[in-house]
Write a protein that holds these residues in place. Structure first.
Motif, PDB file in Angstrom:
ATOM      1  N   ASP A 142       0.797  -1.197  -0.083  1.00  0.00           N
ATOM      2  CA  ASP A 142       0.041  -0.178  -0.003  1.00  0.00           C
ATOM      3  C   ASP A 142       0.989   1.060   0.058  1.00  0.00           C
ATOM      4  N   ASP A 143       1.925   1.016   0.011  1.00  0.00           N
ATOM      5  CA  ASP A 143       2.864   2.209   0.015  1.00  0.00           C
ATOM      6  C   ASP A 143       2.686   3.422  -1.149  1.00  0.00           C
ATOM      7  N   ARG A 144       2.554   2.860  -2.082  1.00  0.00           N
ATOM      8  CA  ARG A 144       2.252   3.703  -3.498  1.00  0.00           C
ATOM      9  C   ARG A 144       1.060   4.493  -3.213  1.00  0.00           C
ATOM     10  N   LEU A 145      -0.011   3.703  -2.554  1.00  0.00           N
ATOM     11  CA  LEU A 145      -1.267   4.307  -2.473  1.00  0.00           C
ATOM     12  C   LEU A 145      -0.969   5.168  -1.456  1.00  0.00           C
ATOM     13  N   ARG A 146      -0.264   5.098  -0.352  1.00  0.00           N
ATOM     14  CA  ARG A 146       0.124   6.192   0.467  1.00  0.00           C
ATOM     15  C   ARG A 146       0.651   7.538  -0.171  1.00  0.00           C
ATOM     16  N   LEU A 147       1.591   7.063  -0.894  1.00  0.00           N
ATOM     17  CA  LEU A 147       2.167   8.237  -1.524  1.00  0.00           C
ATOM     18  C   LEU A 147       1.468   8.983  -2.272  1.00  0.00           C
ATOM     19  N   ILE A 148       0.477   8.407  -3.046  1.00  0.00           N
ATOM     20  CA  ILE A 148      -0.284   9.121  -4.174  1.00  0.00           C
ATOM     21  C   ILE A 148      -0.961  10.093  -3.011  1.00  0.00           C
ATOM     22  N   PHE A 149      -1.747   9.635  -2.186  1.00  0.00           N
ATOM     23  CA  PHE A 149      -2.493  10.554  -1.257  1.00  0.00           C
ATOM     24  C   PHE A 149      -1.759  11.740  -0.812  1.00  0.00           C
ATOM     25  N   THR A 150      -0.478  11.496  -0.235  1.00  0.00           N
ATOM     26  CA  THR A 150       0.411  12.656   0.000  1.00  0.00           C
ATOM     27  C   THR A 150       0.636  13.563  -0.899  1.00  0.00           C
ATOM     28  N   CYS A 151       0.866  12.983  -2.226  1.00  0.00           N
ATOM     29  CA  CYS A 151       1.127  13.828  -3.318  1.00  0.00           C
ATOM     30  C   CYS A 151      -0.005  14.796  -3.550  1.00  0.00           C
ATOM     31  N   ASP A 159      -2.486  21.334 -10.083  1.00  0.00           N
ATOM     32  CA  ASP A 159      -1.388  20.993 -11.053  1.00  0.00           C
ATOM     33  C   ASP A 159      -0.204  20.655 -10.519  1.00  0.00           C
ATOM     34  N   ALA A 160       0.372  20.871  -9.213  1.00  0.00           N
ATOM     35  CA  ALA A 160       1.357  20.236  -8.701  1.00  0.00           C
ATOM     36  C   ALA A 160       1.134  19.033  -8.099  1.00  0.00           C
ATOM     37  N   GLN A 161      -0.169  18.617  -7.800  1.00  0.00           N
ATOM     38  CA  GLN A 161      -0.698  17.345  -7.101  1.00  0.00           C
ATOM     39  C   GLN A 161      -0.126  16.522  -8.223  1.00  0.00           C
ATOM     40  N   VAL A 162      -0.398  16.662  -9.438  1.00  0.00           N
ATOM     41  CA  VAL A 162      -0.386  15.645 -10.578  1.00  0.00           C
ATOM     42  C   VAL A 162       0.825  15.666 -10.962  1.00  0.00           C
ATOM     43  N   ALA A 163       1.669  16.674 -11.070  1.00  0.00           N
ATOM     44  CA  ALA A 163       3.175  16.457 -11.554  1.00  0.00           C
ATOM     45  C   ALA A 163       3.983  15.758 -10.265  1.00  0.00           C
ATOM     46  N   LEU A 164       3.768  16.243  -9.249  1.00  0.00           N
ATOM     47  CA  LEU A 164       4.474  15.616  -8.198  1.00  0.00           C
ATOM     48  C   LEU A 164       4.268  13.851  -8.004  1.00  0.00           C
TER      49      LEU A 164
END
Length: 447
Positions: A142-151, A159-164
């Motif tokens: 689940d780490d990548r899912l956590r990372l997505i929600f952080t970003c 636009d920063a959310q998507v780019a990051l």
């Protein structure tokens, strides 16, 4: 098992390269969870792969390469933090001393982070051992899912959310992300730097939000996953039409999200991706040449994915809480249900595009609708619509707009206009199979 000869070392290097392609972003996501810092995790990731190149030829490839890399990266980060922490304790006038320009020095905020993190990290360390305290398969998955929600935290601009997320979760280059945004690479690079600084300064947590907060956060996540899939389904540059790794990763991520929050639009997005991905085998020739939808061998389409996608579309539509992704999936389903190109229900597709334009107005949707109108009513009707889009200045640097105009002019026998449009599209295209396709069409025009 160890390798002592050159062939063995080369095989290990190939293994390391394969693991990097398949697992590097998963390793990175876990390192972010353990270290709490993007830059530390990125540095630890590269240190871990360098260590693998040095040690695996001698010691053999470990049974769990990803766990080994996480452990190695974590311990490398601890060593680096220990070195950084030494500078925190220096007197205030240390910056004026001759040795203060040591290249290992970092900014004060980073030193403080290192000092604060060091004790906790060191206490949990067991050198040379994959620590079960942090290597939990469910947590790692689940780490990548956590990372997505952080970003995709609401404190960041959309636009920063998507780019990051495209950069940090999926490993796209700045140039690839800029292509997806139709923006300049330096602009995107600054956007990503500012977003990471915002996460650090605001202490945005690395976690999946509480269930009551999920609905308002999920739209940004879906948008990110959609852009990831788009880059995989039609690579923005390079020698391949597609990037299978990105498409499959997007599908995996949205499945994880649906398990967490079975919203109709998430189901619609999964349907859209499955229906598009079902055509992968038919989209290129054995030599890697691009094949357009109306010329594809539909026997190569993946029927299992089509069936799952169509079922998801029906489920999302029946909820009456659907949105743009579900409408796009419905369009893809109409294509999938046609036995051949001639049987495509273009009237239904135009009607769905009308709904989509009301739900999410955009020049790209308008362009796609114009192409569908050309198939329903003839190329002249579609050309009027495309010319209106370009006359407004919308999509003037979008190669597919000029390629679509070129095709309609070609079908109308307006060779001179078609040639100019193909040349304009070629000047904007950075994917080699698309370039070869456009060149073939250009060269086939009558003098």
């Amino acid at each position: 098992m160890s390798f002592s000869n050159d062939n063995g070392a080369e095989r290990v290097r190939e293994t390391v390269d394969a693991v990097y392609r398949s697992d590097s972003r998963r390793v990175f996501a876990t390192l972010v969870r353990l270290l709490g810092d993007f830059d530390l995790a990125e540095e630890a990731l590269h240190d871990a792969f360098r260590a693998a190149l040095e040690q695996w030829p001698k010691q053999g490839v470990p049974a769990n390469p990803r766990a080994w890399l996480v452990s190695a990266g974590r311990f490398k980060a601890i060593d680096n933090l220990r070195r950084s922490a030494r500078f925190v304790a220096l007197p205030e006038d240390a910056a004026e001393r001759p040795d203060s320009d040591d290249p290992t020095e970092r900014d004060d905020a980073h030193f403080e982070h290192g000092a604060a993190s060091l004790t906790e990290l060191a206490e949990r360390s067991a050198v040379g051992v994959v620590d079960p305290a942090f290597w939990d398969e469910d947590a790692v998955e689940d780490d990548r899912l956590r990372l997505i929600f952080t970003c995709c935290h609401p404190a960041l601009a959309p636009d920063a959310q998507v780019a990051l997320t495209l950069r940090e979760v999926c490993g796209l280059t700045t140039e690839e992300i800029a292509r997806a945004f139709l923006a300049a690479p330096p602009t995107l690079a600054q956007r990503i730097v500012r977003a990471k600084a915002k996460i650090r300064d605001a202490r945005i947590p690395y976690q999946v939000p509480a269930r009551e907060d999920l609905p308002e956060r999920v739209d940004a996540v879906l948008r990110v996953i959609y852009l990831v899939f788009n880059e995989g389904y039609s690579a923005s540059l390079g020698g391949s039409v597609t990037r299978h790794d990105l498409s499959e990763e997007a599908i995996r991520l949205v499945r994880l999200l649906i398990e967490l929050l079975p919203e109709p639009e998430a189901q619609g997005l999964l349907a859209l991706m499955l229906l598009h991905e079902s055509r992968r085998a038919a989209r290129t020739s054995p030599r890697g040449e691009l094949i357009l939808l109306d010329e594809q061998d539909r026997r190569l389409w993946n029927r299992n994915r089509i069936e799952e996608g169509c079922a998801l579309v029906e489920r999302a539509l029946s909820s009456r809480r659907f949105g743009p992704y579900t409408l796009q999936a419905a369009i893809a389903a109409v294509h999938a249900e046609a036995a051949d190109a001639a049987e495509t229900d273009w009237a239904q597709i135009v009607g769905l595009y009308d709904f989509l334009l009301r739900a999410e107005p955009s020049p790209v949707v308008e362009l796609n609708r114009a192409v569908a109108v050309a198939m329903r009513d003839g190329p002249a009707a579609g050309l009027v619509l495309i010319d209106a889009i370009l006359a407004r200045g919308d999509l003037k640097d979008y190669h597919l707009a000029h390629a679509a105009r070129a095709d309609l002019c070609r079908r109308l026998g307006r060779a001179s206009e078609a040639r100019a449009a193909y040349q304009r599209a070629l000047g904007l295209t950075r994917q080699e199979p698309e370039r070869r396709f456009l060149e073939r069409r250009l060269n086939a025009l009558p003098d």
